[in-house]
Design a protein around this motif. Sequence first.
Motif, mmCIF file in Angstrom:
data_model
loop_
_atom_site.group_PDB
_atom_site.id
_atom_site.type_symbol
_atom_site.label_atom_id
_atom_site.label_comp_id
_atom_site.label_asym_id
_atom_site.label_seq_id
_atom_site.Cartn_x
_atom_site.Cartn_y
_atom_site.Cartn_z
ATOM 1 N N ALA A 153 -3.577 -2.377 7.080
ATOM 2 C CA ALA A 153 -2.377 -1.623 7.461
ATOM 3 C C ALA A 153 -1.291 -2.561 7.965
ATOM 4 O O ALA A 153 -1.566 -3.549 8.670
ATOM 5 C CB ALA A 153 -2.714 -0.584 8.524
ATOM 6 N N TYR A 154 -0.056 -2.226 7.604
ATOM 7 C CA TYR A 154 1.125 -2.948 8.060
ATOM 8 C C TYR A 154 2.127 -1.941 8.613
ATOM 9 O O TYR A 154 2.183 -0.793 8.175
ATOM 10 C CB TYR A 154 1.777 -3.721 6.908
ATOM 11 C CG TYR A 154 0.929 -4.831 6.328
ATOM 12 C CD1 TYR A 154 1.114 -6.147 6.733
ATOM 13 C CD2 TYR A 154 -0.043 -4.554 5.369
ATOM 14 C CE1 TYR A 154 0.338 -7.173 6.190
ATOM 15 C CE2 TYR A 154 -0.819 -5.567 4.829
ATOM 16 C CZ TYR A 154 -0.620 -6.872 5.240
ATOM 17 O OH TYR A 154 -1.385 -7.872 4.709
ATOM 18 N N HIS A 181 -3.795 0.293 2.490
ATOM 19 C CA HIS A 181 -4.502 0.314 1.212
ATOM 20 C C HIS A 181 -5.870 -0.344 1.378
ATOM 21 O O HIS A 181 -6.118 -1.087 2.329
ATOM 22 C CB HIS A 181 -3.698 -0.415 0.115
ATOM 23 C CG HIS A 181 -3.786 -1.911 0.198
ATOM 24 N ND1 HIS A 181 -3.018 -2.644 1.076
ATOM 25 C CD2 HIS A 181 -4.558 -2.811 -0.478
ATOM 26 C CE1 HIS A 181 -3.299 -3.928 0.930
ATOM 27 N NE2 HIS A 181 -4.227 -4.058 -0.005
ATOM 28 N N GLY A 182 -6.759 -0.069 0.416
ATOM 29 C CA GLY A 182 -8.042 -0.745 0.335
ATOM 30 C C GLY A 182 -9.133 -0.124 1.180
ATOM 31 O O GLY A 182 -8.903 0.757 1.999
ATOM 32 N N MET A 194 -6.348 2.123 10.446
ATOM 33 C CA MET A 194 -5.715 3.281 9.843
ATOM 34 C C MET A 194 -4.828 3.966 10.881
ATOM 35 O O MET A 194 -5.028 3.827 12.089
ATOM 36 C CB MET A 194 -6.752 4.276 9.332
ATOM 37 C CG MET A 194 -7.646 4.861 10.409
ATOM 38 S SD MET A 194 -8.656 6.255 9.844
ATOM 39 C CE MET A 194 -7.408 7.502 9.649
ATOM 40 N N LEU A 195 -3.833 4.709 10.390
ATOM 41 C CA LEU A 195 -2.951 5.499 11.246
ATOM 42 C C LEU A 195 -3.269 6.973 11.031
ATOM 43 O O LEU A 195 -3.105 7.495 9.932
ATOM 44 C CB LEU A 195 -1.477 5.232 10.914
ATOM 45 C CG LEU A 195 -0.462 6.021 11.746
ATOM 46 C CD1 LEU A 195 -0.476 5.554 13.199
ATOM 47 C CD2 LEU A 195 0.938 5.896 11.148
ATOM 48 N N GLY A 210 0.809 -1.214 0.000
ATOM 49 C CA GLY A 210 0.000 0.000 0.000
ATOM 50 C C GLY A 210 0.840 1.261 0.000
ATOM 51 O O GLY A 210 2.071 1.222 -0.096
ATOM 52 N N HIS A 211 0.165 2.387 0.096
ATOM 53 C CA HIS A 211 0.850 3.671 0.157
ATOM 54 C C HIS A 211 1.579 3.781 1.497
ATOM 55 O O HIS A 211 1.021 3.467 2.553
ATOM 56 C CB HIS A 211 -0.146 4.810 -0.011
ATOM 57 C CG HIS A 211 -0.878 4.762 -1.322
ATOM 58 N ND1 HIS A 211 -0.241 4.930 -2.537
ATOM 59 C CD2 HIS A 211 -2.192 4.540 -1.611
ATOM 60 C CE1 HIS A 211 -1.126 4.833 -3.521
ATOM 61 N NE2 HIS A 211 -2.316 4.590 -2.985
ATOM 62 N N THR A 212 2.807 4.252 1.460
ATOM 63 C CA THR A 212 3.699 4.177 2.609
ATOM 64 C C THR A 212 4.070 5.560 3.122
ATOM 65 O O THR A 212 4.294 6.490 2.335
ATOM 66 C CB THR A 212 4.991 3.416 2.241
ATOM 67 O OG1 THR A 212 4.634 2.172 1.642
ATOM 68 C CG2 THR A 212 5.832 3.152 3.472
#
Length: 645
Positions: free
Chosen positions: A585-586, A579-580, A610-611, A560-562
Amino acid sequence: METIDFGKVEVHIVMFVVILRKTAAALLVPLLLVTAGCGSSGGEAAELPPAASPPAAAAVAGTAPSPSGTAAAATPAAGSAAQPGVPVRSISALGMTGPDAGWIGGKGWIARTGNGGADWQVQYTGQGTVLSLFALDNAHAWAELETGSLLRTQDSGAHWTLTGTVPNRDDLHFISPDTGFSGAAVTTDGGQTWESLPAPGNLVGDAYYYDRLNGWAVSSASPKDFAFQRTTDGGLTWRTVLTRKKVSLTGAVIRSTGPDDAWIECIGDSGMHQTAYSLFHTSDGGRHWRTILNHGTAGAGPAPGFAVDEVNDIPANNGAAPGMLVVLSSEEAYMSGYCSPCDNANTVGWTRDGGKTWTDGEQSFPGYIPAKLAMADNRHGWFVTGSPDDPAVLYTTDNGGREWKRAFTFQGIDMERGVVTGQSSLPGGVQAAGLVRLNWQGMKEIPTAEAWSGIPPDAVTISGRWLENFGGVQLTFYTKPGDEDYVYADIGTAKGHYSLGPVGTYNYRKPEDITAEVSSLFTGLKLKITGGLGANLSLSSYYAIDEAGTPAGVLRVDTGHTREADVDRDGTPEAVSAHGTPMTAYIYRWHNGHAEVADLNDALHADSVMLRDDLIVVASNMGDSQGREYQLIPEGLIPAMPRAE
């Protein structure tokens, strides 16, 4: 460094003097921004001599019988300020008695540890924030409250009693269970009553007495200069031992560890989140002075004692403003620095040779409240950071400040059990309420950087980028004939050309689809290249480049976006991808020399994670009316602290 020899001028004041036994001790100095001529100053001051570390005292709520003498004060109402579940955002006072033992204080409470911070017992609750803690030894300690009341323990904190009031907010230190000093005032009954001591005129801040005979002061009789003055007869006479020109002097802090020893911090102007200051030291009674720190800034102007635009090789200390000064001996002193606009606002520096050299610590620590610093000896110390909306954190050192390790993350005060709740990083320490541990996995694939002769002649160049702020490296993005799968990258450094392999997919090969930037990640600055993988999915590749110009792959993120942020607030940025819809989230960290990843959705059993921009992790499941909020610490995720009112 600078050494000065100055003559002496005498001033006579008549007063009866009583000679008392004296002892050297470690001394703490807070961040002080005081007005010239004021007789008191805000902040914390505590003396911390080394002592053996006993078992932690039992948790007892403080009770206070009315003391005798002229300094009687109201009895604190137990439990009236700190309540169960009250979050601990900051620690207002520290007092160490040995490598593993000591006290901390906050808003309406005092707690003690005897095992290095593995756990904490609440020993006192009452009204008023604890401004300072002074530990004479393992049994005797004093706590100054913001109300002016003075608490005392003579049994390692098993009982805290109200003994009197303090005459001012200057450094509180004791040389015996009965005799102590607060600025130009002395007590001989453990703090119940205080007697004023003589001080010269035109004071900046307050005078400081090491013992009943030996004292120091800073005065400024003219707008052009200031002077350091000394007494050896209990204030009967004062003599000038140093004069310096001044541009501005708004405050002074004085500490001493012996009859002939003095460390004097001079505070200048403040502006643009910066404060000018200087630090001077003598170990021979003022005959010779060494300038240890000259911290002038563009926003605050020159440091006291130095001219505008004066150039010299005197160290400045890290940070934009002075923090706390801890003096252990005539040779050893520590000082924190504070930079309010900085992500990692708190730092520590030191001298171990009387100021001949100054060492800036390599670590910096998050926290938007100026940190508290204490040293039990020249190896063992505590450093506590805090923020309005984050838990306070205790870091400890056992090698003199070269390395600080997180020891305890504070959550709150549990009055029913008489303990401080939180997460200990020490073996066998307490566990935070609601702790969710993450399942960290080593990264199986990292980007490569292979030396080669350069881009093939038949390659199709998409775009190029020159990164002047990253060693002047040259990046070129290109595609290969017949290859409609990927976009590739070449990097040119002082060492030569290197192939970085695929950095995105062929469908996202426009110049605007590929970005390159320098980002702070893990242990320092990294080259970050981001390409496209899909409509809402990107590929981010991170590289380090050594001084010789050799690149090396560090991390590849295809989840995903980082973004990069110090999510666990340990001073080292992590990477977070998302993403998604619902959001997956990772988080990625550096651990034991390699990158690791954890799945936040899996850890929190959440459909969406989410962050937020304030680094709060929000988890939710389908049908939830509101999300669950968490904060990341090195041990895992804990329930987020309520927002400060």
